[in-house]
Design a protein around this motif. Structure first.
Motif, PDB file in Angstrom:
ATOM      1  N   GLY A 129      47.793 -56.389  48.150  1.00  0.00           N
ATOM      2  CA  GLY A 129      47.807 -55.046  48.006  1.00  0.00           C
ATOM      3  C   GLY A 129      48.544 -54.789  46.617  1.00  0.00           C
ATOM      4  N   PRO A 130      48.538 -53.427  46.255  1.00  0.00           N
ATOM      5  CA  PRO A 130      49.446 -52.790  45.255  1.00  0.00           C
ATOM      6  C   PRO A 130      50.945 -52.793  45.621  1.00  0.00           C
ATOM      7  N   ALA A 131      51.932 -53.179  44.762  1.00  0.00           N
ATOM      8  CA  ALA A 131      53.168 -53.219  44.897  1.00  0.00           C
ATOM      9  C   ALA A 131      53.667 -51.918  44.441  1.00  0.00           C
ATOM     10  N   LEU A 132      54.716 -51.609  45.404  1.00  0.00           N
ATOM     11  CA  LEU A 132      55.473 -50.102  45.264  1.00  0.00           C
ATOM     12  C   LEU A 132      56.536 -50.402  44.465  1.00  0.00           C
ATOM     13  N   GLN A 133      57.030 -49.105  43.706  1.00  0.00           N
ATOM     14  CA  GLN A 133      58.258 -49.000  43.224  1.00  0.00           C
ATOM     15  C   GLN A 133      59.253 -49.056  44.347  1.00  0.00           C
ATOM     16  N   ASP A 134      60.356 -49.466  44.069  1.00  0.00           N
ATOM     17  CA  ASP A 134      61.741 -49.651  44.928  1.00  0.00           C
ATOM     18  C   ASP A 134      62.467 -48.385  44.566  1.00  0.00           C
ATOM     19  N   HIS A 135      61.923 -47.202  44.169  1.00  0.00           N
ATOM     20  CA  HIS A 135      62.575 -46.037  44.250  1.00  0.00           C
ATOM     21  C   HIS A 135      61.788 -44.853  44.342  1.00  0.00           C
ATOM     22  N   ALA A 136      62.256 -43.735  44.604  1.00  0.00           N
ATOM     23  CA  ALA A 136      61.234 -42.391  44.851  1.00  0.00           C
ATOM     24  C   ALA A 136      60.659 -41.991  43.418  1.00  0.00           C
ATOM     25  N   PRO A 137      59.257 -41.590  43.307  1.00  0.00           N
ATOM     26  CA  PRO A 137      58.642 -41.164  44.336  1.00  0.00           C
ATOM     27  C   PRO A 137      57.737 -42.273  45.132  1.00  0.00           C
ATOM     28  N   TRP A 138      58.177 -43.767  45.095  1.00  0.00           N
ATOM     29  CA  TRP A 138      57.352 -44.790  45.533  1.00  0.00           C
ATOM     30  C   TRP A 138      56.039 -44.801  45.095  1.00  0.00           C
ATOM     31  N   GLY A 139      55.845 -44.809  43.828  1.00  0.00           N
ATOM     32  CA  GLY A 139      54.527 -44.728  43.418  1.00  0.00           C
ATOM     33  C   GLY A 139      54.047 -46.392  43.256  1.00  0.00           C
ATOM     34  N   LEU A 140      53.065 -46.812  42.517  1.00  0.00           N
ATOM     35  CA  LEU A 140      52.419 -48.204  42.477  1.00  0.00           C
ATOM     36  C   LEU A 140      53.403 -48.707  41.250  1.00  0.00           C
ATOM     37  N   ARG A 141      53.498 -49.952  41.224  1.00  0.00           N
ATOM     38  CA  ARG A 141      54.272 -50.629  40.182  1.00  0.00           C
ATOM     39  C   ARG A 141      53.316 -51.410  39.344  1.00  0.00           C
TER      40      ARG A 141
END
Length: 219
Positions: free
Chosen positions: A173-185
């Motif tokens: 699945g898509p990886a998430l950013q490790d900071h707000a706003p927690w978008g896709l990496r």
């Protein structure tokens, strides 16, 4: 691609979790109104004493009721819910509690197979997890597996895919950013790989630049 309709669920569950160890609980009488695929799933799953769903919770047949035109049959630890429409019982609806429903791209039979395979990746004897995998490594990681052509879910997050081999299942699945706003990496994915045979996972250790979280038996 593997056609979901070609997956024999009873055969798969037996190969993944071992032979059934309980008698099937037949559904009839007050449960006759439930969609046949859902009844079939509950009757099949009742043959194992271990739970086959742990990420999400399948409501027991007696707990399923029509509310505001939909019958919720599965929930997760958050607010995500899945339901069917009694007027069109093979249609699946997904969403969050107290929010508007969205129709799932998958019919109920495909959805139940998708959920069973996804759960298997997380309930396996051995598991490897990595939240930050470069997309360029995917072909090597997934080499022993073939993608199952599920049409996909919108909840909890769109873009997840399932791959399977003789003794491996992967949820990508898509990886998430490790900071707000927690978008896709961009350029990264997260992967959960499960195996019923721990030795089948050893090839992953030869792939560099990966930091796997390991659980279960590692051989």
């Amino acid at each position: 691609m593997i056609d979901p309709a070609s997956v024999d669920l009873a055969q798969f569950l037996t190969s993944w979790y071992g032979p059934p160890d309980a008698s099937s609980s037949r559904l009839s009488g007050p449960h006759a109104w439930l969609p046949e695929p859902l009844k079939d799933w509950h009757e099949l799953a009742s043959q194992w004493t271990r739970p086959l769903t742990t990420l999400r919770r399948m409501r027991a047949p007696k707990e399923i009721a029509i509310e505001d035109g939909k019958a919720i049959f599965m929930t997760d630890a958050g607010d995500e819910v899945w339901a069917f429409d009694p007027g069109s019982p093979t249609d699946v609806y997904e969403g969050q509690l107290y929010e508007e429903w969205g129709k799932c791209a998958e019919s109920l039979p495909e959805f139940l197979i998708h959920n069973a395979l996804n759960e298997a990746a997380h309930n396996a004897t051995s598991r490897r997890v990595c939240d930050e995998v470069k997309e360029e490594l995917l072909s090597e990681i997934l080499a022993p597996m073939t993608e199952v052509s599920f049409r996909g879910w919108r909840v909890p997050r769109a873009g997840h895919r399932v791959f399977m081999g003789d003794s491996l299942i992967a949820d990508v699945g898509p990886a998430l950013q490790d900071h707000a706003p927690w978008g896709l990496r961009s350029g990264y994915v997260q992967i959960q790989i499960g195996s019923k045979e721990p030795a089948a996972m050893t090839y992953l250790d030869k792939i560099s630049n990966l930091d796997w979280l390991k659980s279960g038996r590692i051989e």
